[in-house]
Each structure stands twice: as C-alpha cells, then as structure tokens.
Design a protein around this motif. Structure first.
Motif, PDB file in Angstrom:
ATOM      1  N   SER A 178       0.823  -1.202   0.000  1.00 24.63           N
ATOM      2  CA  SER A 178       0.000   0.000   0.000  1.00 24.63           C
ATOM      3  C   SER A 178       0.860   1.256   0.000  1.00 24.63           C
ATOM      4  O   SER A 178       0.528   2.255  -0.628  1.00 24.63           O
ATOM      5  N   ARG A 179       1.993   1.202   0.680  1.00 23.74           N
ATOM      6  CA  ARG A 179       2.905   2.354   0.736  1.00 23.74           C
ATOM      7  C   ARG A 179       3.438   2.692  -0.653  1.00 23.74           C
ATOM      8  O   ARG A 179       3.510   3.847  -1.047  1.00 23.74           O
ATOM      9  N   ILE A 180       3.792   1.686  -1.426  1.00 24.57           N
ATOM     10  CA  ILE A 180       4.294   1.892  -2.784  1.00 24.57           C
ATOM     11  C   ILE A 180       3.128   2.142  -3.739  1.00 24.57           C
ATOM     12  O   ILE A 180       3.154   3.040  -4.546  1.00 24.57           O
ATOM     13  N   GLY A 181       2.126   1.302  -3.652  1.00 26.17           N
ATOM     14  CA  GLY A 181       0.901   1.494  -4.409  1.00 26.17           C
ATOM     15  C   GLY A 181       0.868   0.858  -5.777  1.00 26.17           C
ATOM     16  O   GLY A 181       1.844   0.270  -6.260  1.00 26.17           O
ATOM     17  N   LEU A 182      -0.290   0.973  -6.386  1.00 21.49           N
ATOM     18  CA  LEU A 182      -0.535   0.490  -7.741  1.00 21.49           C
ATOM     19  C   LEU A 182      -1.638   1.364  -8.311  1.00 21.49           C
ATOM     20  O   LEU A 182      -2.777   1.321  -7.841  1.00 21.49           O
ATOM     21  N   THR A 183      -1.303   2.151  -9.313  1.00 17.97           N
ATOM     22  CA  THR A 183      -2.256   3.109  -9.884  1.00 17.97           C
ATOM     23  C   THR A 183      -3.029   2.508 -11.043  1.00 17.97           C
ATOM     24  O   THR A 183      -2.610   1.514 -11.654  1.00 17.97           O
ATOM     25  N   SER A 184      -4.130   3.149 -11.361  1.00 15.85           N
ATOM     26  CA  SER A 184      -4.923   2.691 -12.513  1.00 15.85           C
ATOM     27  C   SER A 184      -4.122   2.830 -13.802  1.00 15.85           C
ATOM     28  O   SER A 184      -4.319   2.051 -14.740  1.00 15.85           O
ATOM     29  N   ASP A 185      -3.217   3.803 -13.867  1.00 21.02           N
ATOM     30  CA  ASP A 185      -2.381   3.963 -15.065  1.00 21.02           C
ATOM     31  C   ASP A 185      -1.562   2.705 -15.327  1.00 21.02           C
ATOM     32  O   ASP A 185      -1.437   2.260 -16.473  1.00 21.02           O
ATOM     33  N   VAL A 186      -1.001   2.128 -14.274  1.00 28.19           N
ATOM     34  CA  VAL A 186      -0.217   0.895 -14.430  1.00 28.19           C
ATOM     35  C   VAL A 186      -1.149  -0.283 -14.673  1.00 28.19           C
ATOM     36  O   VAL A 186      -0.903  -1.108 -15.559  1.00 28.19           O
ATOM     37  N   ILE A 187      -2.226  -0.370 -13.908  1.00 29.43           N
ATOM     38  CA  ILE A 187      -3.189  -1.472 -14.073  1.00 29.43           C
ATOM     39  C   ILE A 187      -3.676  -1.538 -15.519  1.00 29.43           C
ATOM     40  O   ILE A 187      -3.759  -2.625 -16.103  1.00 29.43           O
ATOM     41  N   ASP A 188      -3.977  -0.391 -16.098  1.00 30.39           N
ATOM     42  CA  ASP A 188      -4.469  -0.351 -17.477  1.00 30.39           C
ATOM     43  C   ASP A 188      -3.439  -0.843 -18.488  1.00 30.39           C
ATOM     44  O   ASP A 188      -3.799  -1.235 -19.598  1.00 30.39           O
ATOM     45  N   ARG A 189      -2.168  -0.846 -18.117  1.00 29.69           N
ATOM     46  CA  ARG A 189      -1.094  -1.283 -19.021  1.00 29.69           C
ATOM     47  C   ARG A 189      -0.820  -2.779 -18.892  1.00 29.69           C
ATOM     48  O   ARG A 189       0.094  -3.296 -19.539  1.00 29.69           O
ATOM     49  N   LEU A 190      -1.608  -3.478 -18.053  1.00 27.37           N
ATOM     50  CA  LEU A 190      -1.385  -4.903 -17.788  1.00 27.37           C
ATOM     51  C   LEU A 190      -2.635  -5.711 -18.172  1.00 27.37           C
ATOM     52  O   LEU A 190      -3.391  -6.165 -17.311  1.00 27.37           O
ATOM     53  N   PRO A 191      -2.867  -5.932 -19.450  1.00 25.93           N
ATOM     54  CA  PRO A 191      -4.101  -6.596 -19.893  1.00 25.93           C
ATOM     55  C   PRO A 191      -4.247  -8.049 -19.430  1.00 25.93           C
ATOM     56  O   PRO A 191      -5.364  -8.549 -19.331  1.00 25.93           O
ATOM     57  N   ALA A 192      -3.151  -8.733 -19.131  1.00 26.49           N
ATOM     58  CA  ALA A 192      -3.223 -10.140 -18.702  1.00 26.49           C
ATOM     59  C   ALA A 192      -3.242 -10.287 -17.182  1.00 26.49           C
ATOM     60  O   ALA A 192      -3.212 -11.408 -16.666  1.00 26.49           O
ATOM     61  N   LEU A 193      -3.332  -9.169 -16.454  1.00 29.90           N
ATOM     62  CA  LEU A 193      -3.268  -9.197 -14.989  1.00 29.90           C
ATOM     63  C   LEU A 193      -4.379 -10.064 -14.410  1.00 29.90           C
ATOM     64  O   LEU A 193      -5.551  -9.892 -14.730  1.00 29.90           O
ATOM     65  N   ARG A 194      -3.972 -11.021 -13.532  1.00 31.13           N
ATOM     66  CA  ARG A 194      -4.932 -11.927 -12.903  1.00 31.13           C
ATOM     67  C   ARG A 194      -4.974 -11.813 -11.390  1.00 31.13           C
ATOM     68  O   ARG A 194      -5.913 -12.295 -10.769  1.00 31.13           O
ATOM     69  N   ALA A 195      -3.954 -11.176 -10.760  1.00 30.18           N
ATOM     70  CA  ALA A 195      -3.955 -11.057  -9.300  1.00 30.18           C
ATOM     71  C   ALA A 195      -2.947 -10.002  -8.867  1.00 30.18           C
ATOM     72  O   ALA A 195      -1.954  -9.751  -9.551  1.00 30.18           O
TER      73      ALA A 195
END
Length: 124
Positions: free
Chosen positions: A54-71
């Motif tokens: 949580s301290r480092i985080g994960l933004t929607s910008d990165v999430i959107d760049r990972l189409p095969a993301l499963r977890a």
C-alpha cells in the motif's frame, strides 16, 4: 517458470530472491522514470501478477497497461495506495495481509499500556 510478475517497490531480499527464482520477475522501481512507459509497453502485456504494498501502491495507469493481470498481492494491511476500484472493474483479486496480525497487535498494545502504567521498565 511460473509466469511473469511485476514487482513494485523494494522488499525483503529473501522474498525478492525467491520471486526471481520462481518467476520471470520484472521490477518497475528499478527502471528509470524516463524509461517506464517503454518498459511497460514491452513487458506489461505479459504480466499476470503484481507484487507491491500500500505504501508503494498500484495506480490505474499501471493497471491499465497490464491486460493479462490476474492477481495483485500487497504486503501490507491497508490499500490506500492501490486503486482498488480499477482492480474491481477488471475483476482482479487483491490479496493483503489485513487479517494476519490483528490479535498480536492488540496484545502488544495492551502489554505496552501495562508496562507504562505499572512502570515496568521505568528504571531499565
């Protein structure tokens, strides 16, 4: 190899070693800022798991760049730095350590309160 993993942020060296040994792990924070877009263009489509906190985080910008993301696995109890709504929209599960230590944290809080009120360590 168990799949492609994106690590974000530094972690315990043993954990990093085990991730590197068991998976094809790419570390976003080790890529210079100016090269991150090209890096995500190159490896993003194949990433299936993100490891972060949580301290480092994960933004929607990165999430959107990972189409095969499963977890996504977060080594923290909170989710403040993680765009949970973006993960939910994609149906990507998020694992945290939220239920890992609440009892022990409560036990320590009570022990510290007793130590202070009873002056257990006043002359230590």
């Amino acid at each position: 190899m168990g799949g492609r993993v994106l690590g974000i942020g530094s972690m315990d060296p043993e954990l990093e070693r085990r991730l590197d040994e068991g998976f094809e792990t790419h570390w976003l924070d080790r890529v210079p800022d100016a090269e991150r877009n090209a890096f995500l263009d190159a490896v993003g489509p194949e990433i299936v798991v993100v490891v972060t906190s949580s301290r480092i985080g994960l933004t929607s910008d990165v999430i959107d760049r990972l189409p095969a993301l499963r977890a996504v696995s977060s080594f923290s109890a909170g989710v403040d730095g993680i765009d949970v709504a973006a993960l939910r929209r994609r149906g990507v599960p998020l694992g945290t350590t939220a239920d890992l230590l609440p009892d022990e944290v409560a036990n320590l809080a009570v022990a510290l309160a007793l130590a202070v009120t009873r002056e257990v360590v006043a002359n230590d």
